[in-house]
Design an enzyme around this catalytic site. Sequence first.
Site, mmCIF file in Angstrom:
data_model
loop_
_atom_site.group_PDB
_atom_site.id
_atom_site.type_symbol
_atom_site.label_atom_id
_atom_site.label_comp_id
_atom_site.label_asym_id
_atom_site.label_seq_id
_atom_site.Cartn_x
_atom_site.Cartn_y
_atom_site.Cartn_z
ATOM 1 N N LYS A 1 18.171 -38.454 1.719
ATOM 2 C CA LYS A 1 18.486 -39.791 1.204
ATOM 3 C C LYS A 1 18.006 -40.933 2.111
ATOM 4 O O LYS A 1 17.587 -41.980 1.626
ATOM 5 C CB LYS A 1 19.984 -39.912 0.931
ATOM 6 C CG LYS A 1 20.426 -39.027 -0.240
ATOM 7 C CD LYS A 1 21.858 -39.283 -0.649
ATOM 8 C CE LYS A 1 22.228 -38.361 -1.796
ATOM 9 N NZ LYS A 1 23.513 -38.666 -2.388
ATOM 10 N N ASP B 1 25.069 -43.801 -6.246
ATOM 11 C CA ASP B 1 26.254 -43.032 -5.841
ATOM 12 C C ASP B 1 27.536 -43.870 -5.875
ATOM 13 O O ASP B 1 28.605 -43.362 -6.211
ATOM 14 C CB ASP B 1 26.057 -42.439 -4.448
ATOM 15 C CG ASP B 1 25.122 -41.232 -4.457
ATOM 16 O OD1 ASP B 1 25.042 -40.545 -5.502
ATOM 17 O OD2 ASP B 1 24.475 -40.977 -3.428
HETATM 18 O O1 SKM Z 1 23.313 -38.570 -5.374
HETATM 19 C C1 SKM Z 1 23.311 -37.362 -6.090
HETATM 20 C C2 SKM Z 1 21.895 -36.977 -6.438
HETATM 21 O O2 SKM Z 1 21.327 -37.977 -7.259
HETATM 22 C C3 SKM Z 1 21.837 -35.632 -7.166
HETATM 23 C C4 SKM Z 1 22.766 -34.620 -6.630
HETATM 24 C C5 SKM Z 1 22.587 -33.225 -7.045
HETATM 25 O O3 SKM Z 1 21.683 -32.962 -7.854
HETATM 26 O O4 SKM Z 1 23.334 -32.337 -6.565
HETATM 27 C C6 SKM Z 1 23.820 -34.937 -5.799
HETATM 28 C C7 SKM Z 1 24.027 -36.298 -5.262
HETATM 29 O O5 SKM Z 1 23.533 -36.346 -3.940
#
Ligand code: SKM
Length: 276
Positions: free
Chosen positions: A65, A102
């Site tokens: 991220k 988020d």
């Molecule tokens: O922020 C979210 C991300 O967009 C997707 C995600 C997932 O696919 O497990 C989890 C989070 O970090």
Amino acid sequence: TVVAGVAGNPVRHSLSPVLHNAWLEAAGLDGVYVAFCPPADNFERFANGLRGGAIRGLNVTLPFKEAALAVSDRATPRAETAEAANLLLFEADGTITADNTDGLGLLGAFAHQAPGFDARSGPVVILGAGGAARGAAAAFKEAGAPQVRIVNRTLAKAEFVAGALGVVGRAYALDASDEALSGAAAVVNATSAGLTNGGRLDVSLKATPEAAVIMDMVYQPLITPFLAEAQALGRRTVDGLEMLIRQAAPSFEAFFGRPPPESADVRSLALRALEQ
Ligand code: SKM
């Protein structure tokens, strides 16, 4: 065919493809959503290779991220505040736009599973001081929480996150968690405890008021030991799967140009996938 996806390492556990592909099908859109697992140490090269190409956008999860924000050419204020991006859009001119949904996911999950909850009604406690904790703290500050209390094993890290919140922030060591929990309107587990089998936090929820809402960002298992304790105490709870769904919805709209169809019961689908 509009292509979007999720990038993480590992990414196998991700339920994002289940959610987005179910929405695509229900909406009758010509799109596909796939999982990518770039090398853990080179997200930049992966993302740069997708510039101006065939992919519309990516959700980004651990551990990318921060790297996702760094590789972008422009970012929304909420991505800047979180110092992390979970959404990248690959524009036709070869540039990359970073966003972070988020916070919306977190507040959306509270609105949905704890109707009537008001962040302005009292202190909000965040367990953990990593990226997820930082994002949650920023979202609750934005939603008007009068105080955001950061509880962490390493107090210095809690102080760092609390400091970034200005007068609203307070830091607590783990052995002062009872003090942090007293009077809390909400408690959010933003540590990765629960991701590993038997992972348990050294925090008891007994000190929370009866009206406190307890949330765990971990969704595997859906009812973590933390949420199980909250439920045993009779507290209202919010789960990590609801947050996942509610951060996915604005991502879907950014990728495919329309909000997800309400007709698709993606929560049931995701629950079934979790059981497998
Ligand atoms: O922020 C979210 C991300 O967009 C997707 C995600 C997932 O696919 O497990 C989890 C989070 O970090």
